[in-house]
Design a protein around this motif. Structure first.
Motif, short mmCIF file in Angstrom:
data_model
loop_
_atom_site.label_atom_id
_atom_site.label_comp_id
_atom_site.label_asym_id
_atom_site.label_seq_id
_atom_site.Cartn_x
_atom_site.Cartn_y
_atom_site.Cartn_z
N LEU A 152 0.83 -1.19 0.00
CA LEU A 152 0.00 0.00 0.00
C LEU A 152 0.87 1.25 0.00
CD1 LEU A 152 -2.77 -0.82 2.63
CD2 LEU A 152 -2.94 -0.90 0.15
N PRO A 153 0.77 2.09 -1.03
CA PRO A 153 1.55 3.34 -1.01
C PRO A 153 1.07 4.25 0.11
CG PRO A 153 0.71 2.85 -3.23
CD PRO A 153 0.01 1.93 -2.28
N GLN A 154 1.97 5.02 0.67
CA GLN A 154 1.61 5.91 1.77
C GLN A 154 0.56 6.92 1.33
OE1 GLN A 154 4.69 8.63 3.19
NE2 GLN A 154 4.04 8.26 5.32
N GLY A 155 -0.52 7.03 2.10
CA GLY A 155 -1.56 8.00 1.82
C GLY A 155 -2.60 7.56 0.81
N HIS A 156 -2.42 6.39 0.20
CA HIS A 156 -3.38 5.88 -0.78
C HIS A 156 -4.37 4.96 -0.07
CE1 HIS A 156 -1.08 6.89 -4.61
NE2 HIS A 156 -0.31 7.34 -3.62
N GLY A 157 -5.55 4.85 -0.64
CA GLY A 157 -6.57 3.96 -0.10
C GLY A 157 -6.79 2.76 -0.99
N LEU A 158 -7.05 1.63 -0.39
CA LEU A 158 -7.44 0.44 -1.13
C LEU A 158 -8.87 0.11 -0.75
CD1 LEU A 158 -6.37 -1.83 -3.08
CD2 LEU A 158 -6.14 -3.24 -1.01
N VAL A 159 -9.77 0.18 -1.72
CA VAL A 159 -11.16 -0.22 -1.52
C VAL A 159 -11.24 -1.71 -1.81
CG1 VAL A 159 -13.55 0.19 -2.18
CG2 VAL A 159 -11.88 2.06 -2.34
N PHE A 160 -11.91 -2.47 -0.94
CA PHE A 160 -11.99 -3.91 -1.17
C PHE A 160 -13.28 -4.46 -0.59
CE2 PHE A 160 -9.84 -3.29 2.84
CZ PHE A 160 -10.27 -4.32 3.67
N THR A 161 -13.64 -5.64 -1.04
CA THR A 161 -14.88 -6.25 -0.60
C THR A 161 -14.76 -6.76 0.83
OG1 THR A 161 -16.49 -7.99 -1.05
CG2 THR A 161 -14.22 -8.46 -1.63
N THR A 162 -15.82 -6.56 1.59
CA THR A 162 -15.85 -7.01 2.97
C THR A 162 -15.98 -8.53 3.06
OG1 THR A 162 -16.89 -4.94 3.65
CG2 THR A 162 -17.10 -6.81 5.16
N ARG A 163 -16.83 -9.10 2.23
CA ARG A 163 -17.10 -10.54 2.34
C ARG A 163 -17.07 -11.26 0.99
NH1 ARG A 163 -22.56 -12.12 5.34
NH2 ARG A 163 -23.44 -11.08 3.51
N ASP A 164 -17.74 -10.73 -0.03
CA ASP A 164 -17.78 -11.39 -1.33
C ASP A 164 -18.13 -10.38 -2.40
OD1 ASP A 164 -20.62 -11.06 -1.01
OD2 ASP A 164 -20.65 -12.93 0.12
N ARG A 165 -18.08 -10.81 -3.66
CA ARG A 165 -18.42 -9.95 -4.78
C ARG A 165 -19.16 -10.78 -5.82
NH1 ARG A 165 -15.09 -10.16 -9.43
NH2 ARG A 165 -13.41 -11.72 -9.27
N PRO A 166 -19.91 -10.14 -6.73
CA PRO A 166 -20.59 -10.90 -7.78
C PRO A 166 -19.62 -11.38 -8.84
CG PRO A 166 -21.01 -8.55 -8.04
CD PRO A 166 -20.24 -8.71 -6.76
N VAL A 167 -19.77 -12.62 -9.23
CA VAL A 167 -18.92 -13.22 -10.26
C VAL A 167 -19.83 -13.80 -11.34
CG1 VAL A 167 -17.20 -15.00 -10.75
CG2 VAL A 167 -17.13 -13.77 -8.57
N ALA A 168 -19.55 -13.47 -12.60
CA ALA A 168 -20.36 -13.97 -13.71
C ALA A 168 -20.23 -15.48 -13.82
CB ALA A 168 -19.94 -13.31 -15.01
N SER A 169 -21.36 -16.15 -14.04
CA SER A 169 -21.37 -17.60 -14.20
C SER A 169 -22.35 -17.96 -15.31
CB SER A 169 -21.77 -18.29 -12.89
OG SER A 169 -23.12 -17.99 -12.57
#
Length: 244
Positions: free
Chosen positions: A195-212
């Motif tokens: 993680l670069p200093q001062g940058h934010g990483l947005v990420f999924t808390t539990r899961d995400r939709p995946v095409a099937s």
């Protein structure tokens, strides 16, 4: 130490709003995480990291080794958040809300999140989730965080943010942010990021939709931190639901 001044906090909110949210949403769709540009200057990062030693700002301190979460320590803020932390959380929520609602629609799940963060927090409290979940983490040499999810009750916001407060390769080595994705009928896929200093990483808390083949399915994900080799690593965790 006093909180960051209002003009700086306002600029932080403007930086969040000015990000390319179409591109970030597309990256979240593809990978389950997306890196923002720089949100905090180095001085602001150091000010937030220094709050770790002001113990009256926190409701709890967690020793990760004690709970078999890894090694290292983190602290949960009280509801009286430092101004910059509060500004960041309030600025991110409306930008993440369209992604959260879109994901829920694809997965055929409820989307209970109102337009304002304040209303959502009130809903969490009404459901018995009343403890603030904003986190300041500190890692030293040999410390690490096991793969996990920050799920604290039934009231869950599907995205969260971590902000790097120290410079990788300068203030510390190792300590990459880790994510793993459990894929249907396949081996798990992992990623690692400094993680670069001062940058934010947005990420999924539990899961995400995946095409099937049948439309959209749930892709479970977990996150953690690799072993810090040297130095000290601080990060700020922004969670958009409170804990039971």
């Amino acid at each position: 130490m006093t909180d960051t001044a209002r003009p700086t906090a306002t600029r932080v909110g403007e930086r969040v709003a000015a990000a390319d949210w179409d591109a970030l949403a597309a990256e979240l769709d593809e990978h389950g995480h997306a890196l923002t540009g720089q949100l905090l200057a180095p001085d602001a990062c150091r000010e937030i990291a220094a709050l770790y030693d002001e113990t009256d700002r926190f409701r709890a301190t967690i020793d990760m080794a004690r709970y078999r979460f890894g090694s290292g320590q983190y602290r949960y803020f009280t509801h009286e958040l430092p101004q910059t932390v509060r500004e960041l959380r309030e600025a991110f929520y409306p930008r993440l809300l369209p992604v959260a609602r879109d994901w829920a629609a694809r997965l055929g799940k409820p989307a209970p999140w109102p337009d304002s963060l304040g209303e959502w927090v009130e809903m969490c409290h009404a459901a018995g989730q009343v403890k603030p979940a904003q986190i300041l983490l500190r890692y030293g040499p040999g410390d690490w965080n096991a793969l996990h999810r920050d799920v604290f009750g039934d009231m869950l916001f599907p995205l969260q943010v971590v902000i790097g407060l120290d410079a990788p390769g300068v203030d510390f080595t190792g300590g990459e942010f880790l994510m793993t994705e459990q894929r249907p009928r396949a081996q798990s896929r992992g990623s690692a990021m400094a993680l670069p200093q001062g940058h934010g990483l947005v990420f999924t808390t539990r899961d995400r939709p995946v095409a099937s083949r049948r439309g959209w399915s749930t892709g479970p994900m977990r996150h953690g931190v690799s072993t810090v080799r040297s130095g000290r690593r601080h990060t700020l965790g922004l969670v958009f639901h409170d804990a039971a």
